[in-house]
Design a protein around this motif. Sequence first.
Motif, PDB file in Angstrom:
ATOM      1  N   ALA A 156      19.213  26.489  18.001  1.00  0.00           N
ATOM      2  CA  ALA A 156      20.103  27.126  18.965  1.00  0.00           C
ATOM      3  C   ALA A 156      19.437  28.278  19.699  1.00  0.00           C
ATOM      4  CB  ALA A 156      21.371  27.628  18.254  1.00  0.00           C
ATOM      5  N   ARG A 157      18.202  28.605  19.349  1.00  0.00           N
ATOM      6  CA  ARG A 157      17.517  29.715  20.006  1.00  0.00           C
ATOM      7  C   ARG A 157      16.543  29.245  21.075  1.00  0.00           C
ATOM      8  NH1 ARG A 157      14.917  31.905  14.684  1.00  0.00           N
ATOM      9  NH2 ARG A 157      14.550  29.667  14.635  1.00  0.00           N
ATOM     10  N   THR A 158      16.265  27.941  21.117  1.00  0.00           N
ATOM     11  CA  THR A 158      15.204  27.425  21.981  1.00  0.00           C
ATOM     12  C   THR A 158      15.735  26.351  22.911  1.00  0.00           C
ATOM     13  OG1 THR A 158      13.586  27.841  20.232  1.00  0.00           O
ATOM     14  CG2 THR A 158      12.916  26.380  22.017  1.00  0.00           C
ATOM     15  N   CYS A 159      15.394  26.443  24.182  1.00  0.00           N
ATOM     16  CA  CYS A 159      15.811  25.452  25.175  1.00  0.00           C
ATOM     17  C   CYS A 159      15.183  24.100  24.829  1.00  0.00           C
ATOM     18  CB  CYS A 159      15.377  25.895  26.563  1.00  0.00           C
ATOM     19  SG  CYS A 159      15.697  24.655  27.857  1.00  0.00           S
ATOM     20  N   PRO A 160      15.982  23.024  24.740  1.00  0.00           N
ATOM     21  CA  PRO A 160      15.420  21.720  24.423  1.00  0.00           C
ATOM     22  C   PRO A 160      14.603  21.128  25.557  1.00  0.00           C
ATOM     23  CG  PRO A 160      17.741  21.504  24.935  1.00  0.00           C
ATOM     24  CD  PRO A 160      17.437  22.981  24.902  1.00  0.00           C
ATOM     25  N   GLU A 161      14.691  21.738  26.735  1.00  0.00           N
ATOM     26  CA  GLU A 161      13.954  21.208  27.874  1.00  0.00           C
ATOM     27  C   GLU A 161      12.627  21.909  28.090  1.00  0.00           C
ATOM     28  OE1 GLU A 161      14.996  20.875  32.555  1.00  0.00           O
ATOM     29  OE2 GLU A 161      16.156  19.658  31.167  1.00  0.00           O
ATOM     30  N   CYS A 162      12.599  23.246  27.973  1.00  0.00           N
ATOM     31  CA  CYS A 162      11.362  23.963  28.288  1.00  0.00           C
ATOM     32  C   CYS A 162      10.917  24.912  27.176  1.00  0.00           C
ATOM     33  CB  CYS A 162      11.522  24.739  29.594  1.00  0.00           C
ATOM     34  SG  CYS A 162      12.589  26.197  29.471  1.00  0.00           S
ATOM     35  N   GLU A 163      11.702  25.005  26.084  1.00  0.00           N
ATOM     36  CA  GLU A 163      11.369  25.822  24.917  1.00  0.00           C
ATOM     37  C   GLU A 163      11.484  27.324  25.146  1.00  0.00           C
ATOM     38  OE1 GLU A 163       7.470  23.799  23.885  1.00  0.00           O
ATOM     39  OE2 GLU A 163       8.451  23.914  21.943  1.00  0.00           O
ATOM     40  N   ALA A 164      12.075  27.740  26.252  1.00  0.00           N
ATOM     41  CA  ALA A 164      12.309  29.173  26.461  1.00  0.00           C
ATOM     42  C   ALA A 164      13.488  29.623  25.596  1.00  0.00           C
ATOM     43  CB  ALA A 164      12.599  29.445  27.935  1.00  0.00           C
ATOM     44  N   ALA A 165      13.655  30.947  25.466  1.00  0.00           N
ATOM     45  CA  ALA A 165      14.754  31.479  24.676  1.00  0.00           C
ATOM     46  C   ALA A 165      16.080  31.261  25.405  1.00  0.00           C
ATOM     47  CB  ALA A 165      14.542  32.968  24.415  1.00  0.00           C
ATOM     48  N   LEU A 166      17.095  30.768  24.672  1.00  0.00           N
ATOM     49  CA  LEU A 166      18.400  30.508  25.259  1.00  0.00           C
ATOM     50  C   LEU A 166      19.293  31.750  25.212  1.00  0.00           C
ATOM     51  CD1 LEU A 166      19.233  27.010  23.723  1.00  0.00           C
ATOM     52  CD2 LEU A 166      18.680  27.485  26.115  1.00  0.00           C
ATOM     53  N   VAL A 167      20.216  31.823  26.173  1.00  0.00           N
ATOM     54  CA  VAL A 167      21.247  32.850  26.183  1.00  0.00           C
ATOM     55  C   VAL A 167      22.535  32.194  25.706  1.00  0.00           C
ATOM     56  CG1 VAL A 167      22.593  34.421  27.610  1.00  0.00           C
ATOM     57  CG2 VAL A 167      20.155  34.097  28.076  1.00  0.00           C
ATOM     58  N   ASN A 168      23.163  32.762  24.671  1.00  0.00           N
ATOM     59  CA  ASN A 168      24.381  32.200  24.097  1.00  0.00           C
ATOM     60  C   ASN A 168      25.573  32.960  24.644  1.00  0.00           C
ATOM     61  OD1 ASN A 168      26.429  31.140  22.590  1.00  0.00           O
ATOM     62  ND2 ASN A 168      25.613  31.740  20.598  1.00  0.00           N
ATOM     63  N   GLY A 169      26.361  32.268  25.466  1.00  0.00           N
ATOM     64  CA  GLY A 169      27.571  32.870  26.007  1.00  0.00           C
ATOM     65  C   GLY A 169      28.804  32.260  25.377  1.00  0.00           C
ATOM     66  N   GLN A 170      29.162  32.693  24.179  1.00  0.00           N
ATOM     67  CA  GLN A 170      30.327  32.208  23.444  1.00  0.00           C
ATOM     68  C   GLN A 170      30.288  30.692  23.281  1.00  0.00           C
ATOM     69  OE1 GLN A 170      33.679  33.818  25.607  1.00  0.00           O
ATOM     70  NE2 GLN A 170      33.540  35.775  24.541  1.00  0.00           N
ATOM     71  N   GLY A 171      29.160  30.191  22.833  1.00  0.00           N
ATOM     72  CA  GLY A 171      29.037  28.766  22.565  1.00  0.00           C
ATOM     73  C   GLY A 171      28.450  27.950  23.695  1.00  0.00           C
ATOM     74  N   LEU A 172      28.330  28.537  24.878  1.00  0.00           N
ATOM     75  CA  LEU A 172      27.665  27.863  25.993  1.00  0.00           C
ATOM     76  C   LEU A 172      26.255  28.421  26.087  1.00  0.00           C
ATOM     77  CD1 LEU A 172      27.542  26.086  28.520  1.00  0.00           C
ATOM     78  CD2 LEU A 172      28.470  28.014  29.816  1.00  0.00           C
ATOM     79  N   PHE A 173      25.271  27.574  25.868  1.00  0.00           N
ATOM     80  CA  PHE A 173      23.879  28.002  25.863  1.00  0.00           C
ATOM     81  C   PHE A 173      23.263  27.728  27.231  1.00  0.00           C
ATOM     82  CE2 PHE A 173      25.039  27.192  21.518  1.00  0.00           C
ATOM     83  CZ  PHE A 173      24.431  28.209  20.801  1.00  0.00           C
ATOM     84  N   VAL A 174      22.601  28.743  27.780  1.00  0.00           N
ATOM     85  CA  VAL A 174      21.988  28.634  29.103  1.00  0.00           C
ATOM     86  C   VAL A 174      20.558  29.118  29.016  1.00  0.00           C
ATOM     87  CG1 VAL A 174      22.101  29.354  31.525  1.00  0.00           C
ATOM     88  CG2 VAL A 174      24.219  29.023  30.226  1.00  0.00           C
ATOM     89  N   CYS A 175      19.665  28.381  29.662  1.00  0.00           N
ATOM     90  CA  CYS A 175      18.258  28.781  29.706  1.00  0.00           C
ATOM     91  C   CYS A 175      17.996  29.545  31.001  1.00  0.00           C
ATOM     92  CB  CYS A 175      17.352  27.550  29.627  1.00  0.00           C
ATOM     93  SG  CYS A 175      15.594  27.937  29.808  1.00  0.00           S
ATOM     94  N   PRO A 176      17.566  30.798  30.942  1.00  0.00           N
ATOM     95  CA  PRO A 176      17.297  31.567  32.156  1.00  0.00           C
ATOM     96  C   PRO A 176      16.047  31.104  32.887  1.00  0.00           C
ATOM     97  CG  PRO A 176      16.711  32.848  30.220  1.00  0.00           C
ATOM     98  CD  PRO A 176      17.376  31.599  29.713  1.00  0.00           C
ATOM     99  N   ASP A 177      15.189  30.329  32.218  1.00  0.00           N
ATOM    100  CA  ASP A 177      13.954  29.879  32.857  1.00  0.00           C
ATOM    101  C   ASP A 177      14.165  28.622  33.702  1.00  0.00           C
ATOM    102  OD1 ASP A 177      12.787  31.972  31.575  1.00  0.00           O
ATOM    103  OD2 ASP A 177      11.167  30.813  30.670  1.00  0.00           O
ATOM    104  N   CYS A 178      14.681  27.543  33.078  1.00  0.00           N
ATOM    105  CA  CYS A 178      14.855  26.284  33.810  1.00  0.00           C
ATOM    106  C   CYS A 178      16.315  26.010  34.147  1.00  0.00           C
ATOM    107  CB  CYS A 178      14.275  25.110  33.017  1.00  0.00           C
ATOM    108  SG  CYS A 178      15.242  24.638  31.552  1.00  0.00           S
ATOM    109  N   GLU A 179      17.235  26.880  33.672  1.00  0.00           N
ATOM    110  CA  GLU A 179      18.665  26.806  33.942  1.00  0.00           C
ATOM    111  C   GLU A 179      19.332  25.593  33.324  1.00  0.00           C
ATOM    112  OE1 GLU A 179      19.749  27.679  37.962  1.00  0.00           O
ATOM    113  OE2 GLU A 179      18.332  29.316  38.112  1.00  0.00           O
TER     114      GLU A 179
END
Length: 207
Positions: A156-179
């Motif tokens: 839950a800490r790593t983007c499955p697409e680009c491996e960047a750190a994910l932002v957890n917004g109340q269960g919705l995970f967003v990658c700031p790098d590849c979106e």
Amino acid sequence: MYDPETETTVVCHARTPLVFDPVEERIERARDLEDGDLVDTVVLRSWPETVRFDDDSPHREVVEEFERFDEWADRRGVSVRPPFETRTRTSMVEEGGVDVLVTPVLCLAVYREERLVSVFPHSDGETTYSVERALDRLEADQLPRPLIGTADVPDARTCPECEAALVNGQGLFVCPDCEWSGTLADEGWTELDDVELEPTTAPATDD
């Protein structure tokens, strides 16, 4: 939406010699992607039908490329086997045979700022995301969204697409790098549509 200022590179790998008109037509379609707004650079590379796995292989870079694609697929819970295959061929001089990699006739790899974000074709075990479908998206100036399979242990800490750190917004995970955006359940990731990231502002402090 994806940042239009992020450089996008498409690498088109093709088996030589080419004898199929549909393959040549898709290579031309890939080459023409540079005329659109999304893809900055298209690189055409050829590889032989089979490549030995040993370190003395003259095509060691093909094996390394396959290993990179295989690792990408593992992170997403999908597979690139097929179109890649591994076989053991009998040999009169080497006991136990020779392990070889069988390459696909055509393969696309998409990079964002030199980071591998997708490989086509790939499969989640039920559905295959083809090169043709990926080209359709790229020609429309849209990044093709790879399939997401069931990973054994989603991180839950790593983007499955680009491996960047994910932002957890109340269960919705967003990658700031590849979106990339999605939710996490016991069976793995569920990808959602693009989510606009709102800029964050540090709270005001009293002097």
